[in-house]
Design a protein around this motif. Structure first.
Motif, PDB file in Angstrom:
ATOM      1  N   LYS A 423     -16.013 -16.947   1.087  1.00 58.46           N
ATOM      2  CA  LYS A 423     -15.422 -15.609   1.301  1.00 58.46           C
ATOM      3  C   LYS A 423     -15.029 -15.439   2.753  1.00 58.46           C
ATOM      4  O   LYS A 423     -13.947 -15.111   2.877  1.00 58.46           O
ATOM      5  N   LYS A 424     -15.473 -15.914   3.731  1.00 57.37           N
ATOM      6  CA  LYS A 424     -15.300 -16.144   5.198  1.00 57.37           C
ATOM      7  C   LYS A 424     -14.006 -16.898   5.135  1.00 57.37           C
ATOM      8  O   LYS A 424     -12.729 -16.399   5.988  1.00 57.37           O
ATOM      9  N   ALA A 425     -14.110 -17.878   4.493  1.00 54.80           N
ATOM     10  CA  ALA A 425     -12.944 -18.891   4.451  1.00 54.80           C
ATOM     11  C   ALA A 425     -11.521 -18.370   3.767  1.00 54.80           C
ATOM     12  O   ALA A 425     -10.615 -18.454   4.512  1.00 54.80           O
ATOM     13  N   ALA A 426     -11.797 -17.595   2.772  1.00 56.38           N
ATOM     14  CA  ALA A 426     -10.585 -17.093   2.040  1.00 56.38           C
ATOM     15  C   ALA A 426     -10.034 -15.950   3.034  1.00 56.38           C
ATOM     16  O   ALA A 426      -9.006 -15.762   3.110  1.00 56.38           O
ATOM     17  N   VAL A 427     -10.858 -15.161   3.585  1.00 63.53           N
ATOM     18  CA  VAL A 427     -10.293 -14.104   4.607  1.00 63.53           C
ATOM     19  C   VAL A 427      -9.572 -14.521   5.611  1.00 63.53           C
ATOM     20  O   VAL A 427      -8.577 -14.212   6.084  1.00 63.53           O
ATOM     21  N   SER A 428     -10.332 -15.549   6.490  1.00 66.11           N
ATOM     22  CA  SER A 428      -9.239 -16.396   7.245  1.00 66.11           C
ATOM     23  C   SER A 428      -8.229 -16.988   6.917  1.00 66.11           C
ATOM     24  O   SER A 428      -7.072 -16.917   7.731  1.00 66.11           O
ATOM     25  N   ALA A 429      -8.095 -17.330   5.745  1.00 66.88           N
ATOM     26  CA  ALA A 429      -6.898 -17.734   5.231  1.00 66.88           C
ATOM     27  C   ALA A 429      -5.807 -16.714   5.080  1.00 66.88           C
ATOM     28  O   ALA A 429      -4.502 -17.198   5.237  1.00 66.88           O
ATOM     29  N   VAL A 430      -5.991 -15.706   4.797  1.00 63.88           N
ATOM     30  CA  VAL A 430      -5.270 -14.528   4.565  1.00 63.88           C
ATOM     31  C   VAL A 430      -4.505 -14.096   5.727  1.00 63.88           C
ATOM     32  O   VAL A 430      -3.350 -14.258   5.946  1.00 63.88           O
ATOM     33  N   TRP A 431      -5.570 -13.889   6.764  1.00 65.67           N
ATOM     34  CA  TRP A 431      -5.037 -13.624   8.143  1.00 65.67           C
ATOM     35  C   TRP A 431      -4.187 -14.542   8.883  1.00 65.67           C
ATOM     36  O   TRP A 431      -3.244 -14.454   9.301  1.00 65.67           O
ATOM     37  N   THR A 432      -4.484 -16.191   8.321  1.00 67.61           N
ATOM     38  CA  THR A 432      -3.533 -17.144   9.102  1.00 67.61           C
ATOM     39  C   THR A 432      -2.274 -17.135   8.459  1.00 67.61           C
ATOM     40  O   THR A 432      -1.346 -17.379   9.206  1.00 67.61           O
ATOM     41  N   ASN A 433      -2.206 -16.883   7.138  1.00 73.26           N
ATOM     42  CA  ASN A 433      -0.826 -16.662   6.651  1.00 73.26           C
ATOM     43  C   ASN A 433      -0.040 -15.571   6.945  1.00 73.26           C
ATOM     44  O   ASN A 433       1.110 -15.745   7.101  1.00 73.26           O
ATOM     45  N   ARG A 434      -0.702 -14.557   7.381  1.00 72.29           N
ATOM     46  CA  ARG A 434       0.027 -13.370   7.694  1.00 72.29           C
ATOM     47  C   ARG A 434       0.602 -13.459   9.087  1.00 72.29           C
ATOM     48  O   ARG A 434       1.451 -12.991   9.292  1.00 72.29           O
ATOM     49  N   SER A 435      -0.020 -14.327   9.775  1.00 72.73           N
ATOM     50  CA  SER A 435       0.288 -14.525  11.222  1.00 72.73           C
ATOM     51  C   SER A 435       1.255 -15.532  11.299  1.00 72.73           C
ATOM     52  O   SER A 435       1.828 -15.744  12.641  1.00 72.73           O
ATOM     53  N   THR A 436       1.814 -16.129  10.269  1.00 71.05           N
ATOM     54  CA  THR A 436       2.868 -16.959  10.252  1.00 71.05           C
ATOM     55  C   THR A 436       4.286 -16.327  10.727  1.00 71.05           C
ATOM     56  O   THR A 436       4.622 -15.432  10.180  1.00 71.05           O
ATOM     57  N   PRO A 437       4.986 -17.042  11.445  1.00 79.51           N
ATOM     58  CA  PRO A 437       6.365 -16.584  11.749  1.00 79.51           C
ATOM     59  C   PRO A 437       7.130 -16.023  10.366  1.00 79.51           C
ATOM     60  O   PRO A 437       7.112 -17.046   9.238  1.00 79.51           O
ATOM     61  N   SER A 438       8.032 -15.243  10.513  1.00 72.53           N
ATOM     62  CA  SER A 438       8.777 -14.839   9.346  1.00 72.53           C
ATOM     63  C   SER A 438       9.867 -15.717   8.669  1.00 72.53           C
ATOM     64  O   SER A 438      10.298 -15.822   7.775  1.00 72.53           O
TER      65      SER A 438
END
Length: 464
Positions: A423-438
Motif C-alpha cells: 500500500k505504501k509503495a502504491a501511494v508513493s507511485a501515484v504521487w511520483t506519477n503526479r509530480s512528473t512534468p506535463s
C-alpha cells in the motif's frame, strides 16, 4: 553451677569477639554499576551529546516537545495525587498571599517620584540605587548575532534534552542509520515505534522510492552476523540488547529476500519441483498458494527437509544431520532412526531466538560453504555455547530454511507486513506519477526514483 559459669564465660567471650569485629574497619562492598551511567540512549555514536548534535533541528524540536509532554503528563498526575492527600489550607492564608507581590511591583515606581513617607523612601532608595542599576546597560549594548543566538538555542535544547531523556517515561534512542552510499541519517526512535514507522520516516528523509524491498538491517561484526528486522518489530527492544562498546550497525538497504515468499510462493511451498516448473507458474496459481498457506485458520509452514551441516560446540568441526522444519521448531533424525515423528529429536524452538545470516564463516569457522545461518537469542552479543550454527550446500537451500523459519516464528504478521508495504509503495507511485512534468508522455509511466541496491546476500540468482 560450674556448667552455668562456663556457659556464661563462653557467652562473654563471643560478645568480646563480636565487639572487636565491629570495631575493625570493614571494606564496603563495591557499589553496583549505576543504571543511569549504563543506560544507552544512542546507537552508532560515542555518546549521547554527539548524537543529539547530529539531529536535524526539526527532529530535535520534536524530541523536546515529546519529552516535555511525557514529563508534564507524569508531573501533573503526581501533583494531582499529592494534592489529593493534602488538607486544603485555610482561607485567610490564601488571602494574605496576593498582597506582597502588588507592593513589590508598585513601590519602586512611586518611590522615585513622590517621597511621601520617610520610612518608605529610605527603604526603597537602598534597593534601586544608582550603583546597582549602572552595571545593567553595558551587557545590553552587546547584542549577539543571529548565528550566536541559534547556536545558543540549540545548545540549550541539547542540554535540556540530555536531562529529559534520563527522566523520560518512554525509552528513546538516537539512532544512526547507514545508507548504501556511505552517508548516514540520524533518527530519534522511541519504544512505541515499530520498524515500519521508522522506514516511513527514512522515506521522508531520503526521498527514495517506497518499494517493498526497503529494509532496516542489523549487523554484528564480532559474530559476523546480519539480520533484516521485521516490519512489525519494535526497533528499540533489540537495540537495547547491544552492549555499549558494540560495533553493531543499522543499515537502510533493499533486501529482496524480505518479501520473496509473497512474490514467488512456489519457490518455498513447491520447492521439490524442478526449477523450470517453478519459473513458469502463473500469477493466479501464486495467489492461490498465498491464500491457502497464509489466509486460512492457521498458517502452513513449508515442509522443509534436508541434510545440513551442524557446527559442534566449541569446535571448528561440522557434522551432517538430517533436519526437518516444523511449526514448533527444527528437528533432526538421530543416527540409526527413521524419519517418523516419534523418532525425531527437537533441535531448537523459535520462541526466544532470531535467525541470522552468517558472513564469511568458511574462513572464520572452517564451514564447508559460505551459505550459513545462525539461531540465537537477541541478547547474546558475543561468542556463546548457546548459539546454533548451521551450514547449507548452496544459497537456494539457505534461503529456503531462513524464510521457512521466519514463517514458523512470525506467521501471518509477515503477510500483513507485505500488504502494508504494498500500500505504501502504491501511494508513493501515484504521487511520483503526479509530480512528473506535463511534457512527458502520459501513456508512458514515469520511472520511479531508484536507490542503489546493495545485495549482501547471494539471493538475486537463487531461484533463477
Amino acid at each position: 553451677m560450674d556448667d552455668i559459669d562456663a556457659m556464661f564465660s563462653d557467652l562473654l567471650g563471643e560478645m568480646d569477639l563480636l565487639t572487636q569485629s565491629l570495631d575493625q574497619e570493614t571494606v564496603p562492598p563495591a557499589p553496583l554499576p549505576s543504571t543511569e551511567k549504563e543506560a544507552n540512549f544512542s546507537i552508532g555514536f560515542t555518546d549521547l551529546n554527539a548524537s543529539l548534535h547530529e539531529l536535524e533541528d526539526n527532529d530535535l524540536d520534536a524530541l523536546m516537545a515529546d519529552l516535555v509532554a511525557d514529563l508534564s503528563a507524569t508531573e501533573e498526575k503526581l501533583a494531582a495525587e499529592i494534592e489529593g492527600l493534602k488538607v486544603p489550607p485555610p482561607p485567610p492564608s490564601e488571602q494574605q498571599l496576593p498582597p506582597p507581590p502588588k507592593v513589590l511591583t508598585t513601590r519602586p515606581a512611586s518611590s522615585l517620584t513622590s517621597p511621601t513617607s520617610p520610612a518608605s523612601t529610605s527603604s526603597n532608595v537602598s534597593t534601586p540605587s544608582p550603583s546597582t542599576t549602572s552595571p545593567l546597560p553595558p551587557p545590553q549594548s552587546k547584542k549577539p548575532t543571529k548565528e550566536e543566538i541559534e547556536v545558543q538555542m540549540k545548545a540549550d535544547k541539547i542540554k535540556l534534552a540530555l536531562e529529559k531523556l534520563k527522566e523520560a517515561k518512554v525509552k528513546k534512542l538516537v539512532v544512526k542509520v547507514l545508507m548504501n552510499d556511505g552517508c548516514s541519517k540520524t533518527l530519534m526512535v522511541d519504544e512505541r515505534q515499530n520498524v515500519r514507522e521508522v522506514l516511513d520516516n527514512m522515506f521522508e528523509k531520503t526521498h527514495c522510492d517506497c518499494n517493498v524491498d526497503w529494509s532496516l538491517c542489523e549487523t554484528n561484526p564480532e559474530l559476523q552476523l546480519e539480520r533484516t528486522f521485521e516490519d512489525h518489530e519494535n526497533l528499540v527492544e533489540p537495540l537495547l540488547a547491544w552492549t555499549r562498546d558494540s560495533e553493531n550497525k543499522i543499515l537502510f538497504q533493499e533486501r529482496g529476500e524480505k518479501h520473496e515468499v509473497f512474490k514467488n510462493p512456489q519457490n518455498f511451498y513447491l520447492w521439490k519441483k524442478d526449477k523450470k516448473t517453478l519459473k513458469d507458474i502463473k500469477d493466479k496459481d501464486k495467489e492461490l498458494l498465498i491464500q491457502e498457506n497464509f489466509c486460512g485458520t492457521s498458517i502452513i509452514v513449508p515442509d522443509l527437509e534436508g541434510v545440513l551441516y551442524l557446527k559442534e560446540d566449541g569446535k571448528k568441526s561440522w557434522k551432517q544431520r538430517l533436519f526437518q522444519l516444523r511449526a514448533s521448531g527444527i528437528y533432526y533424525v538421530p543416527k540409526g532412526k527413521t524419519k517418523s515423528s516419534r523418532d525425531l529429536v527437537c533441535f531448537i524452538q523459535f520462541d526466544n531466538v532470531n535467525v541470522y545470516y552468517g558472513k564469511d564463516f568458511k574462513s572464520k569457522y572452517k564451514a564447508p560453504t559460505d551459505f550459513c545461518f545462525v539461531l540465537k537469542h537477541p541478547q547474546i552479543q558475543k561468542e556463546s555455547q548457546y548459539i546454533k550454527y548451521l551450514c547449507c550446500d548452496d544459497a537456494w537451500s539457505m534461503n529456503l530454511w531462513v524464510t521457512g523459519i521466519r514463517i514458523a516464528k512470525y506467521g501471518v504478521s509477515l503477510y500483513q507486513n507485505f500488504k502494508t508495504a504494498e500500500k505504501k509503495a502504491a501511494v508513493s507511485a501515484v504521487w511520483t506519477n503526479r509530480s512528473t512534468p506535463s511534457s512527458s508522455n502520459p501513456s508512458t509511466p514515469s520511472p520511479t526514483i531508484k536507490g542503489s541496491r546493495t545485495r549482501n546476500l547471494p539471493f538475486t540468482e537463487c531461484f533463477t
